[in-house]
Design a protein around this motif. Structure first.
Motif, mmCIF file in Angstrom:
data_model
loop_
_atom_site.group_PDB
_atom_site.id
_atom_site.type_symbol
_atom_site.label_atom_id
_atom_site.label_comp_id
_atom_site.label_asym_id
_atom_site.label_seq_id
_atom_site.Cartn_x
_atom_site.Cartn_y
_atom_site.Cartn_z
ATOM 1 N N ASN A 22 1.198 -1.233 -0.040
ATOM 2 C CA ASN A 22 -0.124 0.179 0.245
ATOM 3 C C ASN A 22 0.710 1.371 -0.173
ATOM 4 O OD1 ASN A 22 -2.472 1.260 -0.134
ATOM 5 N ND2 ASN A 22 -2.615 0.572 2.189
ATOM 6 N N PRO A 23 2.002 1.115 -1.304
ATOM 7 C CA PRO A 23 2.566 2.423 -1.560
ATOM 8 C C PRO A 23 2.264 3.757 -1.446
ATOM 9 C CG PRO A 23 2.599 1.851 -3.239
ATOM 10 C CD PRO A 23 1.471 0.242 -2.250
ATOM 11 N N SER A 24 3.056 4.991 -1.067
ATOM 12 C CA SER A 24 2.351 6.205 -1.251
ATOM 13 C C SER A 24 2.705 7.217 -1.451
ATOM 14 C CB SER A 24 1.560 6.556 0.187
ATOM 15 O OG SER A 24 2.214 6.192 0.704
ATOM 16 N N ILE A 25 2.884 8.328 -1.993
ATOM 17 C CA ILE A 25 3.573 10.016 -2.111
ATOM 18 C C ILE A 25 2.998 10.353 -0.519
ATOM 19 C CG2 ILE A 25 4.322 11.714 -2.408
ATOM 20 C CD1 ILE A 25 3.467 11.424 -5.661
ATOM 21 N N ASP A 26 3.847 10.377 0.552
ATOM 22 C CA ASP A 26 3.672 11.500 1.617
ATOM 23 C C ASP A 26 4.406 12.859 1.258
ATOM 24 O OD1 ASP A 26 3.250 8.895 3.217
ATOM 25 O OD2 ASP A 26 4.754 8.419 4.155
ATOM 26 N N TYR A 27 2.955 13.918 1.731
ATOM 27 C CA TYR A 27 3.404 14.792 0.983
ATOM 28 C C TYR A 27 3.020 15.691 2.561
ATOM 29 C CZ TYR A 27 1.328 19.529 -0.479
ATOM 30 O OH TYR A 27 1.857 20.901 -1.045
ATOM 31 N N ILE A 28 3.967 16.444 2.410
ATOM 32 C CA ILE A 28 4.501 16.773 4.154
ATOM 33 C C ILE A 28 4.267 18.097 3.821
ATOM 34 C CG2 ILE A 28 5.782 16.865 6.168
ATOM 35 C CD1 ILE A 28 7.223 13.905 4.964
ATOM 36 N N MET A 29 3.033 19.195 4.987
ATOM 37 C CA MET A 29 3.533 20.458 4.385
ATOM 38 C C MET A 29 3.407 20.804 6.092
ATOM 39 S SD MET A 29 -0.431 20.345 2.785
ATOM 40 C CE MET A 29 -0.354 21.897 2.340
ATOM 41 N N ASN A 30 4.474 21.861 6.600
ATOM 42 C CA ASN A 30 4.446 23.104 8.100
ATOM 43 C C ASN A 30 3.941 23.886 7.043
ATOM 44 O OD1 ASN A 30 6.486 20.389 9.298
ATOM 45 N ND2 ASN A 30 7.950 21.085 7.049
ATOM 46 N N VAL A 31 2.859 23.963 8.712
ATOM 47 C CA VAL A 31 1.987 25.083 8.849
ATOM 48 C C VAL A 31 2.432 25.699 9.737
ATOM 49 C CG1 VAL A 31 -0.548 26.225 9.093
ATOM 50 C CG2 VAL A 31 0.582 24.166 7.441
ATOM 51 N N ASP A 32 1.937 27.005 10.228
ATOM 52 C CA ASP A 32 2.828 27.377 11.452
ATOM 53 C C ASP A 32 1.618 27.380 12.899
ATOM 54 O OD1 ASP A 32 5.592 28.409 10.822
ATOM 55 O OD2 ASP A 32 5.272 30.176 9.985
ATOM 56 N N ALA A 33 1.404 28.158 12.491
ATOM 57 C CA ALA A 33 -0.551 28.167 13.116
ATOM 58 C C ALA A 33 -1.610 27.741 12.297
ATOM 59 C CB ALA A 33 -0.518 29.135 13.276
ATOM 60 N N LYS A 80 2.057 19.009 9.869
ATOM 61 C CA LYS A 80 2.927 19.545 10.632
ATOM 62 C C LYS A 80 1.967 21.487 11.494
ATOM 63 C CE LYS A 80 6.784 15.778 10.021
ATOM 64 N NZ LYS A 80 7.150 15.558 10.866
ATOM 65 N N SER A 81 1.874 21.166 12.164
ATOM 66 C CA SER A 81 2.320 22.576 13.089
ATOM 67 C C SER A 81 1.873 22.433 14.712
ATOM 68 C CB SER A 81 0.298 22.909 12.860
ATOM 69 O OG SER A 81 0.263 24.303 13.177
ATOM 70 N N ASP A 82 1.043 23.188 15.000
ATOM 71 C CA ASP A 82 0.713 23.104 16.559
ATOM 72 C C ASP A 82 1.150 21.278 17.240
ATOM 73 O OD1 ASP A 82 1.163 25.328 16.696
ATOM 74 O OD2 ASP A 82 -1.245 25.658 16.937
ATOM 75 N N MET A 83 -0.082 20.411 15.889
ATOM 76 C CA MET A 83 0.104 19.018 16.149
ATOM 77 C C MET A 83 0.289 18.609 14.696
ATOM 78 S SD MET A 83 -3.748 18.672 18.642
ATOM 79 C CE MET A 83 -4.316 19.949 17.640
ATOM 80 N N GLU A 84 0.296 17.033 14.818
ATOM 81 C CA GLU A 84 0.849 16.817 13.472
ATOM 82 C C GLU A 84 -0.958 15.749 13.115
ATOM 83 O OE1 GLU A 84 3.472 12.431 11.161
ATOM 84 O OE2 GLU A 84 4.009 14.547 12.802
#
Length: 304
Positions: A8-19, A94-98
């Motif tokens: 079950n592969p994927s592309i992991d799209y990781i987004m860092n958002v400050d708030a 990824k922000s204050d929580m993941e």
């Protein structure tokens, strides 16, 4: 040869958002795209540690092409089976929580299932198959068992890094390495595991059921190794945890890579813990220099 299997592969799209604010327009500060799936992670880390593998599983569409191109750039060999469907995308915010939003897996037809099983039938006593991650809902719930049974017939070793029903079903089959975390191990026996002694006790019960090596990861509390002759504990080094995804896969990678280089069980365990920790401290998976930098901070001791 070590083969990894990611069903079950994927592309992991990781987004860092400050708030992050639900229901509003949010702008990412930075984004990353990585090939995802536990078996693929194992292949990528082992490649960085200098051990060649071949990645198996299912792939499809433009996202699947991206995964293959990414692995090609890292010189990771693969023999994926092409499906007519697009490989899923998993969003990790990824922000204050993941927060994670995982896309649905592909529908895997009977002919495609048989094609993968034929690949497994071609393995031999000199091969190891790493079964890692979740099963797409279209596959039979006992698909891992079928693969493990084929390996038992042809003498190939099986490494399992999965959870839930798939993990429970594999017990009793010959397994070279099993790597549950302490929560997954506790679920198997319907207990809470919060000490290294309990982890070693229930890890030993897995050894009694035919597993050769067990590594129990306990997050910031360290890790426990149990085998037929050893019960050991390793601390984890101090550091800022950036990435929980892939840390467990890296433990498996480091352990197997060290054994391939003919290190002792104790050193392989230490190298596995260093690999998992190094990944936890990175945005992506660890590099060899990250692992070796942490080795001096990891101390292995006997339990009891």
């Amino acid at each position: 040869m070590i083969y990894t299997c990611t069903l079950n592969p994927s592309i992991d799209y990781i987004m860092n958002v400050d708030a992050f604010e639900a229901g509003a327009l949010n702008r990412a500060r930075e984004t990353f795209y990585y090939p995802g799936g536990k078996g693929i992670n194992v292949s990528r880390v082992m490649g960085r540690l200098g051990v060649k593998t071949k990645a198996l599983g299912y792939i499809g569409g433009f996202t699947g092409a991206y995964v293959q191109q990414f692995l090609d750039r890292e010189a990771v060999d693969h023999a994926f089976i092409e499906t007519s469907q697009t490989t899923r995308v998993n969003v990790k915010l990824k922000s204050d929580m993941e927060t994670e939003i995982n896309g649905p897996g592909a529908e895997i037809s009977k002919p495609l299932q048989e094609e993968l099983l034929e690949q497994v039938r071609n393995l031999s006593t000199s091969d190891t198959l790493v079964l890692a991650g979740s099963l797409p809902s279209s596959l039979p719930s006992d698909f891992y068992i079928t693969m493990a049974a084929i390996c038992a017939e042809n003498g190939a070793k099986v490494v399992a890094d999965t959870s839930g029903k798939a993990l429970e079903q594999l017990l009793g089959h010959p397994l070279f390495l099993l790597k549950p975390n302490h929560h997954e191990l506790g679920e198997l026996f319907n207990v809470e595991i919060d000490t290294k002694e309990l982890a070693a006790h229930y890890g030993k019960r897995l050894i009694d059921q035919g597993v050769e090596h067990v590594i129990v990861s306990m997050g910031g509390k360290g890790a426990v190794y149990v085998g037929r002759e050893h019960e050991m504990f390793a601390n984890v080094p101090r550091g800022h945890v950036k990435n929980s995804v892939g840390a467990g896969d890296s433990v498996v990678s480091g352990f197997l890579a060290a054994l391939e280089n003919e290190e002792s069980i104790q050193e392989a365990f230490r190298y596995g813990v260093a690999s998992g920790s190094a990944t936890a401290f990175q945005d992506d998976l660890c590099q060899k220099e990250d692992v070796e930098r942490l080795l001096t901070e990891i101390h292995v001791s006997n339990i009891n």
